[in-house]
Design an enzyme around this catalytic site. Structure first.
Site, mmCIF file in Angstrom:
data_model
loop_
_atom_site.group_PDB
_atom_site.id
_atom_site.type_symbol
_atom_site.label_atom_id
_atom_site.label_comp_id
_atom_site.label_asym_id
_atom_site.label_seq_id
_atom_site.Cartn_x
_atom_site.Cartn_y
_atom_site.Cartn_z
ATOM 1 N N GLU A 170 -40.978 123.929 68.380
ATOM 2 C CA GLU A 170 -41.107 125.433 68.101
ATOM 3 C C GLU A 170 -41.101 125.220 66.615
ATOM 4 O O GLU A 170 -40.560 124.988 65.977
ATOM 5 C CB GLU A 170 -39.708 125.376 68.410
ATOM 6 C CG GLU A 170 -39.175 125.042 70.048
ATOM 7 C CD GLU A 170 -37.305 125.521 70.550
ATOM 8 O OE1 GLU A 170 -37.331 126.149 69.351
ATOM 9 O OE2 GLU A 170 -37.213 125.058 71.091
ATOM 10 N N GLU B 132 -32.609 120.700 71.787
ATOM 11 C CA GLU B 132 -31.956 120.654 71.384
ATOM 12 C C GLU B 132 -30.380 119.856 71.022
ATOM 13 O O GLU B 132 -29.581 120.222 70.749
ATOM 14 C CB GLU B 132 -31.725 121.717 70.393
ATOM 15 C CG GLU B 132 -32.640 122.193 70.404
ATOM 16 C CD GLU B 132 -33.285 123.433 69.233
ATOM 17 O OE1 GLU B 132 -33.607 124.115 68.549
ATOM 18 O OE2 GLU B 132 -31.468 124.675 69.484
HETATM 19 C C1 BG6 Z 1 -34.135 127.193 69.232
HETATM 20 C C2 BG6 Z 1 -33.961 127.384 71.165
HETATM 21 O O1 BG6 Z 1 -33.076 126.672 68.405
HETATM 22 O O2 BG6 Z 1 -34.657 128.175 68.750
HETATM 23 C C3 BG6 Z 1 -35.064 128.287 71.919
HETATM 24 O O3 BG6 Z 1 -34.139 126.054 71.349
HETATM 25 C C4 BG6 Z 1 -34.297 129.564 70.772
HETATM 26 O O4 BG6 Z 1 -34.102 128.393 73.181
HETATM 27 C C5 BG6 Z 1 -35.176 129.533 69.150
HETATM 28 O O5 BG6 Z 1 -34.925 130.758 71.280
HETATM 29 C C6 BG6 Z 1 -35.397 130.838 68.742
HETATM 30 O O6 BG6 Z 1 -33.754 131.435 67.930
HETATM 31 P P1 BG6 Z 1 -33.901 132.788 69.505
HETATM 32 O O7 BG6 Z 1 -32.181 132.373 69.167
HETATM 33 O O8 BG6 Z 1 -34.254 133.285 68.047
HETATM 34 O O9 BG6 Z 1 -33.943 133.080 70.195
#
Ligand code: BG6
Length: 493
Positions: free
Chosen positions: A389, A194
């Protein structure tokens, strides 16, 4: 629910799988010769879901406290889910689901205990070699992020984080070691997770604690640090091409997606401006130069970034092979937000969209937005895309018989698979793969909670570290197994 318009179909060799990051799963923060990272120093705080900035607010005093904290203090990343000791069991579960690909990150501080060390830490190297061997045993392709929000602590304490230009060389040394030692087992690489995020959370992305820059314009500090990260990323890309000619190396962006709140022209313009704020550094990694709008933005803000001779050439030479991104949700943008309801999201707040449902954490889920994003990104970059992701953070209940019923997660997955298929088959997007975020429950990045669960595999542990760490299959485990086995065509629930 998103309904696909073309028949469901995915290319042969589509890389289905899951994603994690070292700091969110490994634990074992002081084992195996690992040095500390900034993540080991972030305490648990009860989250304020409407204000993500509170979890990321961090001062030198917080760091001092972390350095003397005893075992009773709650620093969730220090234990995470102890994948350091459970990785064989975890990878076996991923293999059972049929994963073709597993995205993990390497912890820089396991490879170099101190980033200045002349030689790498062989224990750390052996650990990752074994992780990759284990993946390969099951035919799982590792997809490896070199840096996922865990700058070595020494960068913070003995340097000025990524603001210090010397960090580029330290990173280059680390990247070289990774390519040399793991290149025979890893074909897919990412540089920084990111890469647009440093302006939102400077500590975890840049190792920058604001009070360590007294009298300086902190925004300028961040832009300078970003420049160094861009040069480091370009150097890593060049090195990868040289040392691992059969590999592909990509960039990784947060696909934050805003819709104009109304059809007022000014809302549309505000939306475009906001989106550019997310594209600016990926534009550098893909096109090899600062986009003109970013240069104008720095000029307007009076921000001066020092660039050394040769930097421009490096950026030109170190462009990426593919574009990867995270995608969770969408929200809206308005020129004037007065009186409008706001919705929390992935480290941003946006205007609430009345047409979308929200997760328990307030993130507005939107499978159509995934198709929209795939088209936008492919049209902009003309590079293969990779969704590295995507997922739903939710509270799950472990039933007395060891089952976990999570139809909400299956529903989220189903509609996002439908949207991806249309992006491929109707819109012609070249999509390499899909790795579900947090395929096993892990510690949340924004809230540091365990109770915000993404996994197909449940890990018995709470926000305070209580629990057996035992792994259980959720209902969605079998569902994803079926999705993968049918290459995305048998997905009716
Ligand atoms: C992304 C990150 O922004 O979102 C991850 O790369 C993160 O590291 C994921 O875990 C989900 O966000 P969160 O805050 O729910 O863990």
């Amino acid at each position: 629910m998103y309904q696909n318009q073309a028949p469901l179909a995915f290319p042969d060799g589509f890389l289905w799988g899951g994603a994690t990051a070292a700091n969110q799963v490994e634990g074992a923060w002081n084992e195996g010769g690992k040095g500390m990272t900034i993540q080991d120093c972030l305490p648990f705080r009860e989250p304020d879901l409407n204000d993500y900035t509170k979890s990321f607010a961090y001062t030198s005093k917080d760091l001092e406290e972390a350095l003397v904290a005893g075992p009773e203090a709650n620093y969730p990343k220090r234990r995470a889910i102890d994948a350091y000791h459970h990785y064989k069991e975890d990878i076996a579960l991923f293999a059972e689901m049929g994963f073709k690909c597993l995205r993990i990150s390497i912890c820089w501080s396991r490879i170099y205990t101190d980033p200045r060390d002349p030689e790498p830490n062989e224990e750390g190297i052996a650990f990752y070699e074994d992780v990759f061997r284990e993946c390969r045993k099951y035919g799982i392709e590792p997809l490896v992020t070199l840096s996922h929000y865990d700058p070595p602590l020494a960068l913070v304490t003995d340097f000025q984080g990524w603001y210090s230009r010397e960090v580029i060389d330290l990173f280059e040394k680390y990247a070289r070691t990774c390519f040399e030692r793991f290149g025979s087992m890893v074909k897919y690489w990412l540089t920084f997770n990111e890469v647009d995020a440093m302006l939102r959370h400077a500590v975890t992305s840049g190792g920058l604690i604001e009070d360590r820059f007294p009298g300086m314009n902190f925004e300028e500090v961040v832009y300078q640090a970003m420049h160094h990260q861009m040069v480091a990323s370009a150097k890593a890309v060049k090195l990868c091409h040289e040392l691992c000619p059969d590999a592909m190396i990509g960039c990784m962006m947060t696909r934050l997606c805003f819709y104009p709140y109304t059809c007022k022209p000014e809302d549309n313009l505000a939306t475009q401006q906001r989106m550019r704020g997310i594209y600016r550094y990926v534009d550098i990694q893909v096109f090899g130069e600062y986009p003109r709008y970013l240069l104008k933005e720095m000029e307007r803000k009076g921000v001066h970034v020092h660039m050394e001779p040769g930097d421009a050439e490096l950026l030109r030479e170190g462009t990426v092979d593919f574009v990867s991104f995270s995608y969770y949700m969408t929200s809206c943008m308005a020129a004037d937000t007065t009186g409008l309801d706001m919705a929390p999201g992935n480290t941003v707040n946006g205007v609430k969209n009345p047409y979308l449902p929200s997760s328990e954490w307030g993130w507005q889920t939107d499978a159509s937005g995934l198709r929209f994003s795939l088209v936008e990104l492919y049209d902009r970059f003309r590079k293969p895309l990779f969704i590295v992701e995507n997922g739903l953070g939710a509270r799950d209940t472990l039933e007395p018989d060891g089952t976990i019923h999570d139809p909400y997660r299956e529903a989220y997955l189903e509609e996002h698979v439908r949207a991806m298929s249309d992006a491929i088959n109707i819109d012609g997007v070249d999509l390499m793969g899909y790795t579900w975020w947090g395929c096993i429950d892990l510690v949340s990045e924004s809230t540091r909670q365990m109770s915000k669960r993404y996994g197909f595999v449940y890990v018995d542990m709470d926000d305070y570290g209580n629990g057996t760490q035992k792994r259980y299959k959720k209902d969605s485990f079998a569902y994803y197994q079926r999705v993968i086995a049918s290459n995305g065509t048998d997905i009716d629930r």
